[in-house]
Design an enzyme around this catalytic site. Structure first.
Site, PDB file in Angstrom:
ATOM      1  N   LYS A   1       0.968   0.362   9.594  1.00  0.00           N
ATOM      2  CA  LYS A   1      -0.280  -0.186  10.135  1.00  0.00           C
ATOM      3  C   LYS A   1       0.001  -1.421  11.001  1.00  0.00           C
ATOM      4  CE  LYS A   1      -2.098   3.237   7.917  1.00  0.00           C
ATOM      5  NZ  LYS A   1      -1.487   3.452   6.643  1.00  0.00           N
TER       6      LYS A   1
ATOM      7  N   ARG B   1      21.692   4.881   1.982  1.00  0.00           N
ATOM      8  CA  ARG B   1      20.576   4.793   1.020  1.00  0.00           C
ATOM      9  C   ARG B   1      20.635   3.456   0.290  1.00  0.00           C
ATOM     10  NH1 ARG B   1      21.402   6.449  -3.703  1.00  0.00           N
ATOM     11  NH2 ARG B   1      22.393   8.414  -3.185  1.00  0.00           N
TER      12      ARG B   1
ATOM     13  N   ASP C   1      -2.098  -5.162  -2.275  1.00  0.00           N
ATOM     14  CA  ASP C   1      -1.867  -4.375  -1.070  1.00  0.00           C
ATOM     15  C   ASP C   1      -2.434  -5.175   0.093  1.00  0.00           C
ATOM     16  OD1 ASP C   1      -2.043  -2.633   1.101  1.00  0.00           O
ATOM     17  OD2 ASP C   1      -2.297  -0.871  -0.161  1.00  0.00           O
TER      18      ASP C   1
ATOM     19  N   TYR D   1      -7.497   2.811  -0.657  1.00  0.00           N
ATOM     20  CA  TYR D   1      -7.018   3.909   0.179  1.00  0.00           C
ATOM     21  C   TYR D   1      -6.951   5.186  -0.673  1.00  0.00           C
ATOM     22  CZ  TYR D   1      -3.777   6.940   2.578  1.00  0.00           C
ATOM     23  OH  TYR D   1      -3.188   8.034   3.150  1.00  0.00           O
TER      24      TYR D   1
END
Ligand SMILES: Cc1ncc(COP(=O)(O)O)c(C=O)c1O
Length: 380
Positions: free
Chosen positions: A200, A49, A175, A102
Site C-alpha cells: 500500500k 531465505r 496494523d 481488512y
C-alpha cells in the site's frame, strides 16, 4: 541514525554500496552465496531465505521509520500477519480482533488460525471498554487493532489500548497500513508490533505486493526473525528493491494524499447524493480527537455511504473514470471500490460484514480538481 523521517526514508539501510559506490542498493537476485570455507559464509550470507542484502536494506529502513530495533519484510501483508501469529500464539490461545478490519485479515483468523486452535473475539477497537471486556484473562495473547480501520475508518486509541493489553499480559499489535509510519508511529505510543501491507502506501506505486513487521522489543524481533526464516514467507530481492524505491518518497506522497483527501472529504460531506462520510479528518468523525492526537494528518482513505443505497454505490463505482475501479489502496493513482462485493466479500455474513451502500476511495496524488470532477459525474 538520529535524523528526520524523510532523511531516514532515503538513507536508512541504504548507504552507497561498498564495492562500486552504487548509490542505490543493488538487487541481489541470488538464491545462494559462495562460502570461503565450510561453515564460513561471507558477511554471514548463506541462502536468500535466511538473508539477502536487498531485503536487509529494506528491513533496516522499515525499522528506522517505525522506530523499532527489528524490521522484517515478507511476501505479503498476510504472510507477515501469519508469521506473527504463529510466533506469538499457540493452539489454545485467544486474540481480540477489530470488528472492522481488512477482510483478508478476518479470513486469516476465522478460516485459518481458528482451525489451528486460535480462538478470536471481534471487538470495537474505538471503545477501550469493549476491548477490555473481550479479553480472556490469562488466555488472550494479542490485542490486534487496525487504525484507521479498513473500510470504516474507525480510530483506536493506541496508547490506551497498549495499557489495556499490557494490564492483561497481552501484546498490542497495530496494523499501520492505512496511516503509514509518516502519519502514525504506534511503537512510540506503546504498541509491541507494527504490521504493514507494504503493498500500500509504503510501496506506493501499485507495482509490488509485500508485508512487514516491526517489533518494539529486540528479543521479540529476533524470535520473529527466526520464524521468518523457519516459515519462509520472505520478500524477494526485486520486490524489496521496488518497495525501497517507493519508500524514499513516502513523506511527500503522504502529504499530497492528505491534501487531496481533505478536499474530497469536504466536498462529499453534505453532498445531496452522499450519506455519511467516514474520514477521520472531519470534525464530525467520532474518532477525530483521538486521530488528531496520535496522527500527524488524517490520511488518504475515505469511505462514504451512497444516498441511493447499494445499487447507487455500485453505480458510482462503475461510473468513475479517473478513479480506477480496483481493489488495493495507497498508490499514487486514485482507486474506487465497493468493499461489500470486493475487498470485504470474505467478511459477508460475519460480524465484520460491511454495509452494502459503502464506497471506499483511495485518494491518489493527481490534480485534485480532476478527481473532484470525476466524483461529481460518478455520483450521478
Ligand atoms: C489494512 C490491511 N492490512 C493487511 C492487508 C493484507 O496485505 P496484503 O494484501 O499485502 O497481503 C491489507 C490488504 O489490503 C490491508 O488493507
Amino acid at each position: 541514525m538520529n535524523h528526520g523521517f524523510e532523511t531516514l526514508a532515503i538513507h536508512a539501510g541504504q548507504d552507497p554500496e561498498a564495492r562500486t559506490g552504487a548509490v542505490i542498493p543493488p538487487i541481489y537476485q541470488t538464491s545462494t552465496y559462495a562460502q570461503d570455507a565450510v561453515g564460513a559464509p561471507r558477511l554471514g550470507y548463506e541462502y536468500s531465505r535466511s538473508g539477502n542484502p536487498t531485503r536487509d536494506a529494506l528491513q533496516e529502513c522499515l525499522a528506522a521509520l517505525e522506530g523499532g530495533p527489528v524490521g522484517l519484510a515478507f511476501a505479503s501483508g498476510l504472510a507477515a500477519e501469519d508469521t506473527l501469529l504463529r510466533t506469538v500464539c499457540a493452539p489454545g490461545d485467544h486474540v481480540v480482533i477489530p470488528d472492522d478490519a481488512y477482510g483478508g485479515t478476518y479470513r486469516l483468523f476465522a478460516k485459518v488460525a481458528e482451525r489451528w486452535g486460535l480462538a478470536y473475539t471481534p471487538a470495537k477497537v474505538s471503545d477501550p471498554d469493549a476491548v477490555r471486556a473481550a479479553i480472556r484473562p490469562g488466555v488472550t495473547k494479542v490485542v490486534w487493532v487496525e487504525t484507521p480501520t479498513n473500510p470504516l475508518l474507525g480510530i483506536a486509541d493506541i496508547a490506551t489500548l497498549a495499557a489495556v493489553a499490557h494490564d492483561a499480559g497481552a501484546l498490542l499489535v497495530v496494523d499501520n497500513t492505512f496511516a503509514s509510519p509518516y502519519l502514525q508511529q504506534p511503537i512510540a505510543l506503546g504498541a509491541d508490533v507494527v504490521v504493514h501491507s507494504t503493498t500500500k502506501y509504503i510501496g506506493g506505486h501499485s507495482d509490488v505486493v509485500g508485508g512487514a513487521l516491526v517489533a518494539a522489543d529486540a528479543a521479540l524481533g529476533e524470535q520473529l526473525r527466526y520464524h521468518q526464516n523457519a516459515m519462509g514467507a520472505v520478500n524477494g530481492p526485486f520486490d524489496a528493491w521496488l518497495t525501497l524505491r517507493g519508500i524514499k518518497t513516502l513523506g511527500v506522497r503522504m502529504d499530497r494524499h492528505c491534501d487531496n483527501a481533505e478536499r474530497i472529504a469536504a466536498y462529499l460531506d453534505g453532498h445531496a447524493k452522499v450519506g455519511q462520510v467516514l474520514y477521520p479528518g472531519l470534525p464530525s468523525h467520532p474518532g477525530h480527537e483521538v486521530a488528531a492526537k496520535q496522527m500527524r494528518r488524517f490520511g488518504g482513505m475515505i469511505s462514504f455511504r451512497a444516498a441511493g443505497g447499494e445499487d447507487h454505490a455500485v453505480e458510482i463505482c462503475n461510473r468513475a473514470k479517473l478513479f480506477v475501479l480496483a481493489e488495493s489502496l495507497g498508490g499514487v493513482e486514485s482507486l474506487i471500490e465497493h468493499p461489500g462485493r470486493m475487498t470485504h466479500a470474505s467478511a459477508a455474513g460475519s460480524p465484520l460484514e460491511v454495509p452494502g451502500d459503502l464506497v471506499r476511495l483511495s485518494v491518489g496524488i493527481e490534480t485534485v480538481e480532476d478527481l473532484l470532477a470525476d466524483l461529481e459525474q460518478a455520483l450521478g
